[in-house]
Motif scaffolding. Sequence first.
Motif, PDB file in Angstrom:
ATOM      1  N   TYR A  58      -9.430 -40.390  56.104  1.00 52.13           N
ATOM      2  CA  TYR A  58     -10.707 -40.580  56.832  1.00 52.13           C
ATOM      3  C   TYR A  58     -11.017 -39.350  58.190  1.00 52.13           C
ATOM      4  CZ  TYR A  58     -10.081 -44.590  54.508  1.00 52.13           C
ATOM      5  OH  TYR A  58      -9.881 -45.661  53.021  1.00 52.13           O
ATOM      6  N   TYR A  89      -3.578 -28.484  53.442  1.00 54.52           N
ATOM      7  CA  TYR A  89      -3.869 -29.670  53.014  1.00 54.52           C
ATOM      8  C   TYR A  89      -2.778 -30.403  52.287  1.00 54.52           C
ATOM      9  CZ  TYR A  89      -5.787 -32.938  49.190  1.00 54.52           C
ATOM     10  OH  TYR A  89      -6.028 -34.051  48.594  1.00 54.52           O
ATOM     11  N   SER A 147     -13.136 -34.490  43.505  1.00 51.64           N
ATOM     12  CA  SER A 147     -12.434 -35.673  43.734  1.00 51.64           C
ATOM     13  C   SER A 147     -11.606 -36.051  42.438  1.00 51.64           C
ATOM     14  CB  SER A 147     -13.401 -36.886  43.809  1.00 51.64           C
ATOM     15  OG  SER A 147     -12.842 -37.988  43.331  1.00 51.64           O
ATOM     16  N   GLU A 184     -11.017 -40.837  36.416  1.00 51.80           N
ATOM     17  CA  GLU A 184     -11.868 -42.036  35.813  1.00 51.80           C
ATOM     18  C   GLU A 184     -12.850 -41.567  34.795  1.00 51.80           C
ATOM     19  OE1 GLU A 184     -14.096 -44.227  38.845  1.00 51.80           O
ATOM     20  OE2 GLU A 184     -15.309 -45.272  37.141  1.00 51.80           O
ATOM     21  N   HIS A 235      -8.725 -48.032  41.760  1.00 46.11           N
ATOM     22  CA  HIS A 235      -8.848 -46.580  42.269  1.00 46.11           C
ATOM     23  C   HIS A 235      -8.086 -45.704  41.277  1.00 46.11           C
ATOM     24  CE1 HIS A 235      -8.983 -43.345  44.771  1.00 46.11           C
ATOM     25  NE2 HIS A 235      -9.497 -44.116  45.869  1.00 46.11           N
ATOM     26  N   ALA A 236      -8.631 -44.770  40.483  1.00 48.18           N
ATOM     27  CA  ALA A 236      -8.278 -44.201  39.280  1.00 48.18           C
ATOM     28  C   ALA A 236      -6.888 -43.220  39.919  1.00 48.18           C
ATOM     29  CB  ALA A 236      -9.088 -43.596  38.816  1.00 48.18           C
TER      30      ALA A 236
END
Length: 338
Positions: A127, A160, A273, A279, A297-298
């Motif tokens: 977030y 990251y 993503s 997905e 949630h894939a």
Amino acid sequence: MLTEPQKNVSLAPFNSLALPALAGRYVRVTASEQLMALTGTRRCFVLGGGSNLVLTGDFDGLVLHMAISGRALIGEDAHAWRVRAGAGENWHDFVQWTLAQGWPGLENLSLIPGTAGAAPVQNIGAYGLEVAERFLWLTAFDLQTGKSARFEREDCRFGYRDSVFKREGWHLNGRYVITEIVFELPKRWTPLTGYADIGEWLAARRISTPSPGNVADAVISARRRKLPDPARLPNVGSFFQNPAVDETKAVELLELYPDLPRYPQPDGRVKLSAGWLIERAGWKGKRIGPVGMYEKHALVLVNHGGARGLDVVALTRAVQSGVSEKFGVELQPEPVFL
Ligand code: EPU
């Protein structure tokens, strides 16, 4: 103080994917002094909450299970509170405790599983906040020299979901073991509410000037809605990193898939993503034997019961191939494989 390692200890209760594996030798570390007696150990693995770990089989080295506790305010000035956590502190409990003391700054990282000592290793983030942004310094015990060393933010070389600890494999090769972490929590706090999940939660409650507790509640609500509870459906959160591609590749994909979620990075690359790619490659909710990609949630790999490490490895490879064949994008797993 017991430092004599125990032999053939089951690690099943200590990993959130609930995979079976034995540790050849195992020590529960409750004080940094215990590490002194282990100086010289080469083949070891530093275990925190086991919430970012895939146990592919038995481990014949020494497992150091970090359980050093302690939370304290160690200083403050006009700008910040400096707060220390022992490496074995449960991360979410520590975050909740800082908020209860009136020290904001970690609320966006609420409900992330695992320990405080593991937080800097993969620079946990969610977030719009990474732990690196609140990090001041940490202490790590050097198993090769038998001395403690201090790592400032620059020394940790955060990236990251990455740091020098992860990159150099120090959790595996008998070098630095993180024993305590110090955070700098800002007195002039501004809420980070840029993510839709948070903004929508606040708007629905007509909260225009949120408190740190409001932001924490919004994050907790979003995570509970999207991510499976490891106690009910074993998992390690996001199983793959969000991949970054160059601009040419991003444009090429966008022509084929106009709804491709994309996040331009400061270095000119474009982050995609992984959940969306998985997905669209047909893997959401799909299973191979006892493991599968979560139906809501894939990006989350789940153990439906009785999985072994090799089941996870097989699904990892299948998802990577599926995404690579369809999109020409290579996914990298997020957790550590042991
Ligand atoms: N999406 C799909 N299908 C899915 C899942 C996601 O199409 O099944 C797409 C959607 O377009 C969605 C986008 O993916 O808008 C992003 O999804 P989400 O907001 O859930 O975030 P994420 O990229 O999947 C990252 C972190 C999470 C962190 C959230 C929130 C990584 C690998 N994961 O997930 O971190 O909680 O953002 O900030 O960076 C973790 O590391 O374990 C973790 C949970």
